[in-house]
Write an enzyme that holds these catalytic residues in place. Structure first.
Site, PDB file in Angstrom:
ATOM      1  N   CYS A  72      -1.012  10.765  -6.632  1.00 24.46           N
ATOM      2  CA  CYS A  72       0.330  10.497  -7.140  1.00 24.46           C
ATOM      3  C   CYS A  72       0.242  10.083  -8.606  1.00 24.46           C
ATOM      4  O   CYS A  72      -0.598   9.248  -8.975  1.00 24.46           O
ATOM      5  CB  CYS A  72       1.000   9.395  -6.323  1.00 24.46           C
ATOM      6  N   CYS A  76       1.946   2.552  -9.433  1.00 27.46           N
ATOM      7  CA  CYS A  76       2.299   1.394  -8.609  1.00 27.46           C
ATOM      8  C   CYS A  76       1.023   0.620  -8.264  1.00 27.46           C
ATOM      9  O   CYS A  76       0.105   1.162  -7.627  1.00 27.46           O
ATOM     10  CB  CYS A  76       3.004   1.845  -7.336  1.00 27.46           C
ATOM     11  N   CYS A  79      -0.526   0.557  -4.612  1.00 30.54           N
ATOM     12  CA  CYS A  79      -0.611   1.786  -3.821  1.00 30.54           C
ATOM     13  C   CYS A  79      -1.956   2.498  -3.936  1.00 30.54           C
ATOM     14  O   CYS A  79      -2.367   2.891  -5.041  1.00 30.54           O
ATOM     15  CB  CYS A  79       0.511   2.739  -4.231  1.00 30.54           C
ATOM     16  N   CYS A 116       9.799   9.650  10.206  1.00 30.49           N
ATOM     17  CA  CYS A 116       9.820   9.508   8.761  1.00 30.49           C
ATOM     18  C   CYS A 116       8.640  10.254   8.147  1.00 30.49           C
ATOM     19  O   CYS A 116       7.520  10.170   8.647  1.00 30.49           O
ATOM     20  CB  CYS A 116       9.752   8.036   8.370  1.00 30.49           C
ATOM     21  N   CYS A 147      13.926  11.030   8.394  1.00 28.76           N
ATOM     22  CA  CYS A 147      13.867  10.213   7.192  1.00 28.76           C
ATOM     23  C   CYS A 147      12.750  10.758   6.314  1.00 28.76           C
ATOM     24  O   CYS A 147      11.723  11.214   6.820  1.00 28.76           O
ATOM     25  CB  CYS A 147      13.596   8.748   7.550  1.00 28.76           C
ATOM     26  N   CYS A 207      17.568   4.049   3.083  1.00 32.41           N
ATOM     27  CA  CYS A 207      16.530   3.120   3.529  1.00 32.41           C
ATOM     28  C   CYS A 207      15.891   2.567   2.268  1.00 32.41           C
ATOM     29  O   CYS A 207      15.260   3.308   1.513  1.00 32.41           O
ATOM     30  CB  CYS A 207      15.507   3.862   4.394  1.00 32.41           C
ATOM     31  N   ARG A 279      13.807  -3.846   8.727  1.00 33.91           N
ATOM     32  CA  ARG A 279      12.564  -3.335   9.324  1.00 33.91           C
ATOM     33  C   ARG A 279      11.379  -4.211   8.969  1.00 33.91           C
ATOM     34  O   ARG A 279      11.133  -4.525   7.799  1.00 33.91           O
ATOM     35  CB  ARG A 279      12.292  -1.897   8.865  1.00 33.91           C
TER      36      ARG A 279
END
Length: 376
Positions: A72, A76, A79, A116, A147, A207, A279
């Site tokens: 990616c 972040c 991550c 998801c 999702c 979400c 959640r």
């Protein structure tokens, strides 16, 4: 109705008038005051609100699959999928549609009501979108809610996903606007809010939540909750994640979060967003059964079910079943609603939110109507 009767009543036994008004104008100080309440008082209040709107013993079950892993371009700091860090994660290209559908079938067999799918992208490319849309259509045909989390979306991409039948789009705010730059520099907070707006305007459910334990302050946790609660329409699902410290990421040595602070945040999320599913997301593998039980009492009513969350470990399904049995919990049943009815309900909800905003603007003191903008 005495207090004991109130606390044991089900949502069906309540009148709409008994439920507190839903707000979109929370001030940072109000939220910090809730986070600072005596623990028992906070949990009592959160559980009371929870029972106004939900079966207190029902938990929505979702399964999460990584459909494209690693490499990616975002930075972040939490991550392992970021291409900026060496975490030893094996990169995987976008999965074939049928492979995704097979995982969805298995998820449904073990009790999931929502499937998801997550891809480690800054945003989906034009060449990948057709495959993503086929995944949505295929999973929906199995009778599961759908999702996805694919990074930023353009307005056109959001409309394509909605037309394919996507129910929810996940795009977390992660933390407060003030602390955000300490965690991510390759995407702005405004970018995230814009994607959420595209999703909502296209007609999908949102979400969106955040991650705790990244070195943020209590004020930052309040700021995250303020941003979520002051959206024009509350996210239908609010995932609260506990940081999983991954070797090779900049946050691998951050100090552990006090579990009681995590529970406090769950409880305040429930109070601020009374009709949202809250959640209990990443980090459950690190939580004791007792911490999870307190989270459910504080208002969490959704989990990811299965042994992996994208690239992170999750409690085994067998252990989750044992915990549910010990606590007297059961999976929430999905309500079957046709597309037209769902769209009408969503439009009515958005109209109510706009009316609430107009009412607030007309009646409240000027300094209390700006909501999140007052502090960002």
């Amino acid at each position: 109705m005495d207090e004991l009767t109130k606390m044991t009543a089900t949502p069906d036994s309540r009148t709409a008038a008994a439920a507190p008004a839903t707000r979109h104008d929370w001030q940072r100080g109000e939220i910090e005051a809730l986070l600072a309440l005596p623990f028992n008082d906070l949990l009592f209040r959160a559980q009371s609100v929870h029972r106004e709107h939900f079966d207190p013993n029902a938990v929505q079950i979702s399964t999460l699959l990584s459909i494209k892993t690693g490499a990616c371009p975002e930075d972040c700091k939490y991550c392992p999928q970021s291409g900026h860090y060496n975490t030893g994660l094996e990169r995987e290209k976008l999965l074939q549609v049928e492979a995704v559908l097979e995982q969805a079938r298995r998820a449904k067999e073990v009790g999931a009501s929502r499937f998801c799918m997550g891809a480690a992208w800054k945003h989906p490319s034009a060449k990948d979108m057709p495959y993503v849309l086929e995944m949505v259509k295929g999973v929906r045909a199995l009778g599961l809610e759908t999702c996805m989390t694919l990074g930023m979306l353009s307005r056109e991409q959001a409309e394509q996903l909605n037309d394919a039948g996507l129910d929810y789009y996940n795009h977390n705010l992660d933390t407060s606007p003030e602390y955000y730059g300490e965690i991510i520099t390759t995407r702005t907070y405004a970018d995230r809010l814009e994607t959420l707006d595209h999703v909502r305007q296209a007609g999908m459910k949102i979400c969106s939540g955040g991650i705790l334990g990244m070195g943020e302050s209590v004020n930052d946790r309040a700021g995250l909750l303020q941003q979520l609660a002051n959206l024009p329409t509350h996210p239908e699902s609010v995932p609260i994640n506990m940081l999983i410290r991954i070797q090779g990421t900049p946050l691998e040595h951050v100090e552990d979060l006090d579990p009681l602070d995590f529970i406090r945040t769950i409880a305040v999320a429930r109070i601020l967003m009374p009709r949202s599913h809250v959640r209990l997301a990443a980090g459950r593998e690190l939580m004791s059964d007792e911490t999870q039980a307190m989270a459910f009492f504080a208002g969490a009513n959704s989990i990811f079910y299965g042994e992996r969350l994208l690239t992170a470990q999750n409690p085994q399904a067998s252990h989750d079943k044992q915990l549910f049995d010990r606590l007297g919990l059961h999976p929430e049943q999905r309500e079957e609603v046709d597309d037209a009815t769902q769209e009408a309900a969503l439009q009515a909800q958005m109209a109510r939110a706009r009316l609430d905003a107009l009412t607030t603007d007309a009646s409240a003191p000027r300094h209390t109507t700006r909501g999140a903008a007052a502090d960002v």
